[in-house]
Design an enzyme around this catalytic site. Structure first.
Site, short mmCIF file in Angstrom:
data_model
loop_
_atom_site.label_atom_id
_atom_site.label_comp_id
_atom_site.label_asym_id
_atom_site.label_seq_id
_atom_site.Cartn_x
_atom_site.Cartn_y
_atom_site.Cartn_z
N GLY A 69 -2.00 -8.31 13.67
CA GLY A 69 -2.35 -8.12 12.37
C GLY A 69 -3.64 -7.86 11.69
O GLY A 69 -3.72 -7.93 10.51
N SER A 121 -5.62 -0.93 15.81
CA SER A 121 -5.34 0.43 15.87
C SER A 121 -6.30 1.14 14.98
O SER A 121 -6.72 2.25 15.54
CB SER A 121 -3.92 0.58 16.03
OG SER A 121 -3.11 -0.12 15.08
N ASP A 134 -5.30 -0.30 6.05
CA ASP A 134 -6.11 -0.74 7.40
C ASP A 134 -7.31 0.38 7.46
O ASP A 134 -8.49 -0.11 7.96
CB ASP A 134 -5.25 -0.80 8.50
CG ASP A 134 -3.96 -1.76 8.48
OD1 ASP A 134 -4.06 -2.28 7.21
OD2 ASP A 134 -3.18 -1.54 9.10
N ASP A 192 0.57 -1.47 0.21
CA ASP A 192 -0.09 0.03 -0.07
C ASP A 192 0.86 1.08 0.09
O ASP A 192 0.62 2.42 -0.75
CB ASP A 192 -1.10 -0.02 1.22
CG ASP A 192 -0.45 -0.25 2.72
OD1 ASP A 192 0.80 -0.29 2.56
OD2 ASP A 192 -1.36 -0.01 3.49
C1 GLA Z 1 0.14 -2.62 8.63
C2 GLA Z 1 0.15 -1.30 7.88
C3 GLA Z 1 -0.57 -1.13 6.21
C4 GLA Z 1 0.16 -2.17 5.41
C5 GLA Z 1 0.25 -3.53 6.39
C6 GLA Z 1 1.33 -4.41 5.32
O1 GLA Z 1 -1.17 -3.38 8.53
O2 GLA Z 1 -0.82 -0.60 8.62
O3 GLA Z 1 -0.63 0.12 5.86
O4 GLA Z 1 1.40 -1.56 5.01
O5 GLA Z 1 0.79 -3.48 7.44
O6 GLA Z 1 0.37 -4.68 4.10
#
Ligand code: GLA
Length: 391
Positions: A130, A134, A178, A37
């Site tokens: 993951g 947040s 996210d 991203d």
């Molecule tokens: C975290 C970050 C996202 C993205 C992922 C990996 O979740 O907040 O922006 O970069 O890692 O894809």
């Protein structure tokens, strides 16, 4: 009692009356397009049926008071205390309060009124796993302050401000995925986002497919430092490749043949990081057509390849995630399995034939426990709607 009633009851206990409103903002799982991203690539997340819930009312005090049920702590802050990252009494903000405080900061940067609230929040998105706990907190508090602010922001705008808060106030250089997924989720759908143009579309999750999330229980502390280093390596690759490819703005602009031709000039670690990104963007470009055509096996193979690449090139996996993925890939009904999110611990995402999902979850838990000695949490998730005012 369900989590919504619990949040309302706790609000009553803390503040002596019923809350005016309750908001919900989901976590997310990502199927393909990992660590792309912030390289202008394509991502394919879905909002999940686990979320942060905030019960809140306007406050009479000159500051907002937040009670975090999951930490059993309170924090107080106001537009005056935001720049110094302190509470109303001058003490430092606790770590968990940086996310809501960051949202207040980002709104103030936009000159939007942010009125004081009393709020209680709780979440069933496991932290550091993951699944974007947040971002779900951030997107929930956007709606909290929107409720009394006299302004309305479109979902994508809320997501962008959440990302800005996280980059500039919390200090994690995350991309947009996210916050986007938490703000824009659509029930029963995957979301395909072009992180450069911010155009996006929904892709219905095929009816005979389940998304199964498997939590290793491993939580890494150093995530933000390692994450920021990965991002810096990608930026370094762009700078170095610009000598031969002056028009590129990000790794999105580098084709695999160009990359292969020029890769030897890059320092070994930068090359590995950039190769993951260039190849992962190629994989994620195929997602739409494959899913559209119902080619789930091929799509699942891309997920498996993604895991290998995250493990060996981007180096964000860990032994427990590798075991979870390896066991899953041997089980009946599993099309694809890989770590999801930033990595360094947390969860895997599995695409599984719906009829076999329950059996898959049981066998995966057993296989993982046999190899590691610890029982993982595994759940079949539903793609859910994005952040919303519930009442
Ligand atoms: C975290 C970050 C996202 C993205 C992922 C990996 O979740 O907040 O922006 O970069 O890692 O894809």
């Amino acid at each position: 009692m369900n989590i919504i009633d619990e949040a309302a009851a706790m609000f009553h206990e803390q503040f002596g009356h019923a809350p005016a409103h309750i908001v919900r903002a989901p976590g997310r799982v990502n199927l393909l397009g990992e660590h792309v991203d912030y390289n202008d690539g394509f991502v394919l997340p879905a909002a999940i049926d686990r979320a942060t819930f905030v019960a809140f009312s306007p406050a009479d005090a000159g500051h907002s008071t937040l009670a975090a049920l999951d930490f059993d702590q309170r924090a107080t802050f106001s537009p005056q205390t935001i720049p110094s990252r302190t509470q109303a009494d001058g003490s430092p903000l606790p770590d968990w309060a940086f996310y809501p405080a960051g949202i207040m900061w980002a709104l103030l940067e936009e000159n939007l009124p942010v009125l004081p609230v009393n709020a209680v929040y709780t979440s069933n998105v496991p932290r550091g796993s993951g699944l974007s706990s947040s971002a779900s907190v951030e997107m929930a508090f956007m709606l909290v302050w929107q409720a009394f602010g006299g302004w309305t922001l479109p979902a994508m705008q809320r997501a962008l401000l959440g990302q800005k808060a996280e980059n500039r106030y919390v200090g994690v250089n995350c991309g947009i995925m996210d916050q986007f997924a938490s703000a824009c989720g659509v029930e029963n759908n995957l979301l395909l986002l072009d992180c450069r143009s911010l155009e996006w579309k929904t892709i219905p999750l095929p009816e005979n497919i389940s998304i199964v999330i498997a939590d290793t229980g491993v939580r890494r502390k150093l995530t933000s430092g390692e994450y920021n280093k990965r991002r810096a390596a990608c930026e370094e690759a762009v700078r170095l490749l610009q000598k031969d490819l002056p028009d590129i703005r990000s790794l999105r602009d580098v084709s695999p043949p160009d990359f292969n031709r020029l890769a030897a000039q890059l320092p070994r670690e930068v090359e590995m990081r950039a190769r993951h990104v260039v190849e992962e963007i190629e994989r994620s470009k195929q997602a739409d057509a494959l899913l559209e055509a119902g080619k789930i096996e091929s799509f699942g193979r891309l997920m498996n390849q993604c895991h290998v690449s995250l493990r060996d090139l981007y180096e964000v996996s860990c032994p427990e995630l590798d075991v979870m993925v390896r066991v899953a890939q041997t089980l009946a009904g599993c099309y694809g399995a890989r770590l999801t999110g930033a990595g360094f611990g947390g969860c895997t995402v599995n695409l599984v034939e719906r009829d076999k999902a329950a059996e898959f979850a049981g066998s995966l838990a057993e296989g993982y426990e046999t190899e590691t000695g610890s029982r993982p949490e595994i759940y079949i998730t539903r793609a859910s709607s994005g952040a919303e005012l519930l009442r």
